[in-house]
Design an enzyme around this catalytic site. Structure first.
Site, PDB file in Angstrom:
ATOM      1  CG  ASP A   1     -36.324  14.955  39.698  1.00 21.21           C
ATOM      2  OD1 ASP A   1     -37.156  15.546  40.411  1.00 21.21           O
ATOM      3  OD2 ASP A   1     -36.344  15.004  38.452  1.00 21.21           O
TER       4      ASP A   1
ATOM      5  CG  ASP B   1     -39.102  12.864  36.656  1.00 23.21           C
ATOM      6  OD1 ASP B   1     -39.349  14.080  36.584  1.00 23.21           O
ATOM      7  OD2 ASP B   1     -38.423  12.261  35.802  1.00 23.21           O
TER       8      ASP B   1
ATOM      9  CG  HIS C   1     -42.900  10.397  34.370  1.00 19.30           C
ATOM     10  ND1 HIS C   1     -43.087  11.722  34.082  1.00 19.30           N
ATOM     11  CD2 HIS C   1     -41.546  10.191  34.356  1.00 19.30           C
ATOM     12  CE1 HIS C   1     -41.910  12.302  33.889  1.00 19.30           C
ATOM     13  NE2 HIS C   1     -40.962  11.390  34.064  1.00 19.30           N
TER      14      HIS C   1
ATOM     15  CG  HIS D   1     -37.869   7.609  34.213  1.00 23.24           C
ATOM     16  ND1 HIS D   1     -38.028   7.734  32.848  1.00 23.24           N
ATOM     17  CD2 HIS D   1     -37.983   8.872  34.714  1.00 23.24           C
ATOM     18  CE1 HIS D   1     -38.218   8.995  32.527  1.00 23.24           C
ATOM     19  NE2 HIS D   1     -38.197   9.722  33.655  1.00 23.24           N
TER      20      HIS D   1
ATOM     21  CE  LYS E   1     -38.531  17.287  38.145  1.00 19.25           C
ATOM     22  NZ  LYS E   1     -38.203  16.509  36.938  1.00 19.25           N
TER      23      LYS E   1
ATOM     24  CB  CYS F   1     -34.258  17.217  36.598  1.00 16.18           C
ATOM     25  SG  CYS F   1     -35.176  16.130  35.478  1.00 16.18           S
TER      26      CYS F   1
END
Length: 246
Positions: free
Chosen positions: A48, A88, A90, A124, A149, A194
């Site tokens: 990340d 990440d 999202h 984020h 992820k 993470c």
């Protein structure tokens, strides 16, 4: 979702990789046969390193940008059989966002409809936004994999292997198994979230696991020490990046 992460020609240098970072590195000194055999089975997991997690980002980890130098030094060495970057990734309106819970604020604790506990975060690493891109200056690596992820709107995913409810698995374990990996070296952001949960799941999956303390940064000092203790108790090792720069 697994993607590849490759350097491009100088004329097509991406924004987050300077042209100088693409220059070939001097060939490392030959390693003893035993060391070479060990490296063939070791992967570097870079967790990340995204713009929203460094200074100026919506969920900046204190001093998070400081890990770019140590991570790039590791990436410049031909010491790993595989390199995997996690992101990440999202969707808008993700369940971990405080903005998705009217009347709630970032860093509050709630229960999701599934009953799972959830810390609420500022929005984020939303798919397709600048904050979700890799940090400026991060070295690209030919043949590296990118594992996304947190892609399901209803569940967060601290670990690179599973979501927090362990209902959905990413491709990370499959990527490592396909490459014959037996050991993972983990670094990135954030140590107490993470990075830490990725390391714990790597151990659960049977991988020898090392966390590079100086190539990672955490959100909370107490949380970092607690996570590192959990990793060691689970059988993991805590080391410095210079162990892999020789």
């Amino acid at each position: 979702v697994e993607r590849s992460f490759r350097p491009r020609s100088r004329s097509n240098t991406p924004d987050n990789c300077s042209a100088s970072s693409m220059s070939p590195s001097p060939a490392p000194a030959a390693a003893p046969p035993s060391a070479m055999a060990a490296r063939k089975k070791t992967a570097l997991l870079v967790v990340d390193l995204q713009r929203d997690f460094v200074a100026g980002g919506s969920l900046a980890v204190p001093h998070g940008e400081e890990v770019v130098g140590p991570v790039n030094a590791l990436l410049e060495r031909d010491h790993f059989a595989a390199v995997v970057f996690t992101k990440d990734w999202h969707p808008p309106g993700h369940a971990s966002f405080a903005s998705s819970h009217p009347g709630r604020s970032p860093f509050e604790e709630v229960r999701l409809p599934s009953g799972a506990p959830q810390t609420l975060w500022p929005d984020h690493c939303v798919q397709g936004t600048p904050g979700a891109e890799f940090v400026d200056g991060l070295r690209a690596v030919d043949g590296a994999a990118v594992v996304e992820k947190g892609t399901k709107p209803e569940a967060d995913s601290y670990s690179g292997f599973w979501d927090n409810e362990r209902a959905n698995q990413t491709e990370l374990e499959q990527v490592l198994r396909q490459r014959g990996i037996e050991k993972v070296v983990v670094c990135g952001l954030a140590t107490d979230y993470c990075v830490g949960y990725t390391a714990l799941d790597a151990l659960s999956a049977g991988f020898e696991t090392v966390v590079l303390e100086d190539a990672s940064r955490g959100i909370d000092a107490g949380g970092v020490q607690s996570m590192l203790a959990r990793i060691e108790k689970a059988g993991g090792q805590i080391a410095k990046s210079d162990s892999y720069l020789a």
